[in-house]
Design a protein around this motif. Structure first.
Motif, PDB file in Angstrom:
ATOM      1  N   GLN A  15      15.063  -6.019   9.405  1.00  0.00           N
ATOM      2  CA  GLN A  15      14.430  -6.175   8.101  1.00  0.00           C
ATOM      3  C   GLN A  15      13.403  -7.255   8.285  1.00  0.00           C
ATOM      4  OE1 GLN A  15      14.930  -4.164   5.352  1.00  0.00           O
ATOM      5  NE2 GLN A  15      12.995  -5.385   4.829  1.00  0.00           N
ATOM      6  N   GLU A  16      13.889  -8.414   8.881  1.00  0.00           N
ATOM      7  CA  GLU A  16      12.926  -9.495   9.135  1.00  0.00           C
ATOM      8  C   GLU A  16      11.731  -9.395   9.883  1.00  0.00           C
ATOM      9  OE1 GLU A  16      13.261 -14.335  10.006  1.00  0.00           O
ATOM     10  OE2 GLU A  16      14.951 -13.199  10.478  1.00  0.00           O
ATOM     11  N   ALA A  17      12.012  -8.462  10.848  1.00  0.00           N
ATOM     12  CA  ALA A  17      10.781  -8.156  11.734  1.00  0.00           C
ATOM     13  C   ALA A  17       9.859  -7.171  10.972  1.00  0.00           C
ATOM     14  CB  ALA A  17      11.359  -7.312  13.073  1.00  0.00           C
ATOM     15  N   ILE A  18      10.376  -6.520  10.073  1.00  0.00           N
ATOM     16  CA  ILE A  18       9.468  -5.662   9.212  1.00  0.00           C
ATOM     17  C   ILE A  18       8.567  -6.524   8.507  1.00  0.00           C
ATOM     18  CG2 ILE A  18       9.600  -4.149   7.163  1.00  0.00           C
ATOM     19  CD1 ILE A  18      11.911  -2.643   8.370  1.00  0.00           C
ATOM     20  N   GLU A  19       9.131  -7.723   7.909  1.00  0.00           N
ATOM     21  CA  GLU A  19       8.483  -8.521   6.954  1.00  0.00           C
ATOM     22  C   GLU A  19       7.247  -9.267   7.572  1.00  0.00           C
ATOM     23  OE1 GLU A  19       8.925  -8.710   3.881  1.00  0.00           O
ATOM     24  OE2 GLU A  19      10.609  -7.208   3.850  1.00  0.00           O
ATOM     25  N   TYR A  20       7.466  -9.559   8.870  1.00  0.00           N
ATOM     26  CA  TYR A  20       6.583 -10.025   9.798  1.00  0.00           C
ATOM     27  C   TYR A  20       5.314  -9.087  10.097  1.00  0.00           C
ATOM     28  CZ  TYR A  20       8.497 -14.529   9.724  1.00  0.00           C
ATOM     29  OH  TYR A  20       8.885 -15.944   9.281  1.00  0.00           O
ATOM     30  N   TYR A  21       5.761  -7.719  10.493  1.00  0.00           N
ATOM     31  CA  TYR A  21       4.707  -6.803  10.635  1.00  0.00           C
ATOM     32  C   TYR A  21       3.938  -6.548   9.481  1.00  0.00           C
ATOM     33  CZ  TYR A  21       6.634  -5.031  15.270  1.00  0.00           C
ATOM     34  OH  TYR A  21       6.873  -4.532  16.389  1.00  0.00           O
ATOM     35  N   ASP A  22       4.758  -6.698   8.406  1.00  0.00           N
ATOM     36  CA  ASP A  22       3.845  -6.507   7.025  1.00  0.00           C
ATOM     37  C   ASP A  22       2.772  -7.560   6.656  1.00  0.00           C
ATOM     38  OD1 ASP A  22       3.842  -4.410   4.679  1.00  0.00           O
ATOM     39  OD2 ASP A  22       4.072  -6.281   3.640  1.00  0.00           O
ATOM     40  N   LEU A  23       3.267  -8.469   7.056  1.00  0.00           N
ATOM     41  CA  LEU A  23       2.382  -9.902   6.982  1.00  0.00           C
ATOM     42  C   LEU A  23       1.030  -9.734   7.806  1.00  0.00           C
ATOM     43  CD1 LEU A  23       4.521 -12.965   6.648  1.00  0.00           C
ATOM     44  CD2 LEU A  23       3.034 -12.310   5.035  1.00  0.00           C
TER      45      LEU A  23
ATOM     46  N   GLU B 151      11.258   4.597   3.143  1.00  0.00           N
ATOM     47  CA  GLU B 151      10.347   3.653   3.734  1.00  0.00           C
ATOM     48  C   GLU B 151       9.794   3.955   4.977  1.00  0.00           C
ATOM     49  OE1 GLU B 151      13.122   1.917   0.648  1.00  0.00           O
ATOM     50  OE2 GLU B 151      13.319   3.182   2.246  1.00  0.00           O
ATOM     51  N   SER B 152      10.594   4.481   5.871  1.00  0.00           N
ATOM     52  CA  SER B 152      10.077   4.818   7.033  1.00  0.00           C
ATOM     53  C   SER B 152       8.913   5.915   6.834  1.00  0.00           C
ATOM     54  CB  SER B 152      11.046   5.651   7.942  1.00  0.00           C
ATOM     55  OG  SER B 152      10.632   6.018   9.093  1.00  0.00           O
ATOM     56  N   PHE B 153       8.917   6.865   5.957  1.00  0.00           N
ATOM     57  CA  PHE B 153       7.765   7.552   5.871  1.00  0.00           C
ATOM     58  C   PHE B 153       6.488   7.043   5.252  1.00  0.00           C
ATOM     59  CE2 PHE B 153       5.418  10.153   2.381  1.00  0.00           C
ATOM     60  CZ  PHE B 153       4.825  10.604   3.123  1.00  0.00           C
TER      61      PHE B 153
ATOM     62  N   LYS C 108       4.912  -4.255  -0.347  1.00  0.00           N
ATOM     63  CA  LYS C 108       4.814  -4.518  -1.758  1.00  0.00           C
ATOM     64  C   LYS C 108       4.425  -2.967  -2.713  1.00  0.00           C
ATOM     65  CE  LYS C 108       0.210  -6.074  -1.840  1.00  0.00           C
ATOM     66  NZ  LYS C 108      -0.682  -7.318  -2.079  1.00  0.00           N
ATOM     67  N   LYS C 109       3.826  -2.103  -2.004  1.00  0.00           N
ATOM     68  CA  LYS C 109       3.505  -0.838  -2.415  1.00  0.00           C
ATOM     69  C   LYS C 109       4.606   0.211  -2.573  1.00  0.00           C
ATOM     70  CE  LYS C 109      -1.524  -1.503  -2.044  1.00  0.00           C
ATOM     71  NZ  LYS C 109      -2.749  -0.792  -1.520  1.00  0.00           N
ATOM     72  N   MET C 110       5.443  -0.126  -1.811  1.00  0.00           N
ATOM     73  CA  MET C 110       6.423   1.160  -1.551  1.00  0.00           C
ATOM     74  C   MET C 110       7.215   0.904  -3.065  1.00  0.00           C
ATOM     75  SD  MET C 110       7.865   0.702   2.379  1.00  0.00           S
ATOM     76  CE  MET C 110       6.500   0.786   3.705  1.00  0.00           C
ATOM     77  N   GLU C 111       7.620  -0.146  -3.340  1.00  0.00           N
ATOM     78  CA  GLU C 111       8.681  -0.041  -4.680  1.00  0.00           C
ATOM     79  C   GLU C 111       7.988   0.783  -5.958  1.00  0.00           C
ATOM     80  OE1 GLU C 111      11.901  -0.496  -4.848  1.00  0.00           O
ATOM     81  OE2 GLU C 111      11.600  -1.171  -2.577  1.00  0.00           O
ATOM     82  N   LYS C 112       6.522   0.626  -5.923  1.00  0.00           N
ATOM     83  CA  LYS C 112       5.853   1.279  -7.017  1.00  0.00           C
ATOM     84  C   LYS C 112       5.893   2.806  -6.798  1.00  0.00           C
ATOM     85  CE  LYS C 112       1.821   1.564  -9.913  1.00  0.00           C
ATOM     86  NZ  LYS C 112       1.960   3.275  -9.980  1.00  0.00           N
ATOM     87  N   ILE C 113       5.936   3.142  -5.588  1.00  0.00           N
ATOM     88  CA  ILE C 113       5.865   4.644  -5.395  1.00  0.00           C
ATOM     89  C   ILE C 113       7.174   5.269  -5.429  1.00  0.00           C
ATOM     90  CG2 ILE C 113       5.601   6.350  -3.447  1.00  0.00           C
ATOM     91  CD1 ILE C 113       3.534   4.566  -2.059  1.00  0.00           C
TER      92      ILE C 113
ATOM     93  N   GLN D  54       5.394  12.129  -4.261  1.00  0.00           N
ATOM     94  CA  GLN D  54       4.714  11.021  -5.138  1.00  0.00           C
ATOM     95  C   GLN D  54       3.374  10.478  -4.381  1.00  0.00           C
ATOM     96  OE1 GLN D  54       5.370  10.102  -8.525  1.00  0.00           O
ATOM     97  NE2 GLN D  54       3.507   9.190  -8.267  1.00  0.00           N
ATOM     98  N   PHE D  55       3.831  10.333  -3.062  1.00  0.00           N
ATOM     99  CA  PHE D  55       2.744   9.883  -2.320  1.00  0.00           C
ATOM    100  C   PHE D  55       1.397  10.455  -2.273  1.00  0.00           C
ATOM    101  CE2 PHE D  55       0.807   9.627   2.148  1.00  0.00           C
ATOM    102  CZ  PHE D  55       0.118   8.146   1.989  1.00  0.00           C
ATOM    103  N   CYS D  56       1.959  11.934  -1.791  1.00  0.00           N
ATOM    104  CA  CYS D  56       0.766  12.709  -1.968  1.00  0.00           C
ATOM    105  C   CYS D  56      -0.310  12.844  -3.079  1.00  0.00           C
ATOM    106  CB  CYS D  56       1.098  14.249  -1.700  1.00  0.00           C
ATOM    107  SG  CYS D  56       1.961  14.442   0.156  1.00  0.00           S
ATOM    108  N   GLU D  57       0.602  12.826  -4.383  1.00  0.00           N
ATOM    109  CA  GLU D  57      -0.176  12.885  -5.800  1.00  0.00           C
ATOM    110  C   GLU D  57      -1.069  11.527  -5.777  1.00  0.00           C
ATOM    111  OE1 GLU D  57      -0.135  14.988  -8.451  1.00  0.00           O
ATOM    112  OE2 GLU D  57       0.695  16.283  -7.267  1.00  0.00           O
TER     113      GLU D  57
END
Length: 238
Positions: free
Chosen positions: A157-165, A192-194, A203-208, A222-225
């Motif tokens: 999870q922490e690794a994901i945050e640094y990739y995201d940064l 989330e993987s998709f 930060k955009k994942m939660e909205k989707i 939803q993503f496709c829409e």
């Protein structure tokens, strides 16, 4: 006025044009006239690195270091050559030499971290990347490598945050979406993987996901829409 015949300018033009063989031969001729010419010694090692002649490059780096044992340029060229030869213990020694003079050399901190990663010393590598990020919080190399180190240590999870940064700072990095996606998969977070694989920032994942729940559809749908709507807004006449 720039002196086009000045050796440094000639070498720069060859380097910028990718003419590494010509650069090597030019420097070689300079050294036949003046064996200790620093410009020639420095740049012949650089040309050899680009020609992937790493062992010979090290010979010329050492000649520079015989003249000036703390020459940072020669030390960094030698580090690059040693990394290519997978001589990581030797890389660490040279990194320590540079950092003893300049503890804030970010390039060297990152190189040291990479060698520690290769030697499976991921916790020690993290210390190098943390120091880099204290100096430059937006150092993408350190962010990426810290993420890699954390994933080796199982801190997905922490690794994901640094990739995201890193992705936020440089969205062109193509390796990040796949890396994030694989880590989300390890965490059994399929949606989330998709989304990560599509390049979506955290930060955009939660909205989707919230929109998908409200619209009673899958995250994929939803993503496709959202993508179709985004396309239509940019191409109103299509």
């Amino acid at each position: 006025m720039v002196n086009l015949l000045d050796p440094a300018n000639v070498i720069t033009r060859m380097f910028n044009a990718g003419k590494y063989d010509d650069m090597y031969n030019y420097c070689k001729n300079m050294l036949e006239k003046i064996p200790n010419d620093m410009v020639a010694l420095q740049n012949i090692s650089l040309s050899l690195i680009y020609l992937k002649q790493y062992e010979e490059a090290i010979i010329y780096c050492d000649k520079v270091l015989e003249i000036k044992n703390s020459d940072t340029y020669a030390l960094k060229n030698k580090i690059f050559a040693l990394e290519s030869l997978k001589q990581y213990e030797n890389v660490l020694n040279l990194c320590k030499q540079i950092l003893s003079k300049n503890p804030r050399d970010v390039w060297t901190l990152n190189s040291m971290g990479l060698s520690l990663n290769e030697l499976n010393q991921h916790q020690q590598a993290l210390e190098c990347y943390n120091k880099s990020l204290e100096i430059d919080p937006e150092d993408v190399t350190a962010l990426m490598n810290k993420a890699i180190s954390l994933s080796h240590l199982g801190s997905y999870q922490e690794a994901i945050e640094y990739y995201d940064l890193a992705q936020t700072i440089d969205p062109t990095l193509k390796e990040i979406p796949r890396a994030k996606s694989q880590l989300f998969e390890k965490l059994n977070m399929a949606d989330e993987s998709f989304l990560a694989a599509q390049g979506v920032l955290n930060k955009k994942m939660e909205k989707i996901k919230t929109d998908a729940k409200e619209n009673k559809c899958s995250v994929f749908h939803q993503f496709c829409e959202d993508e179709f709507e985004n396309y239509d807004s940019k191409n109103p006449n299509d």
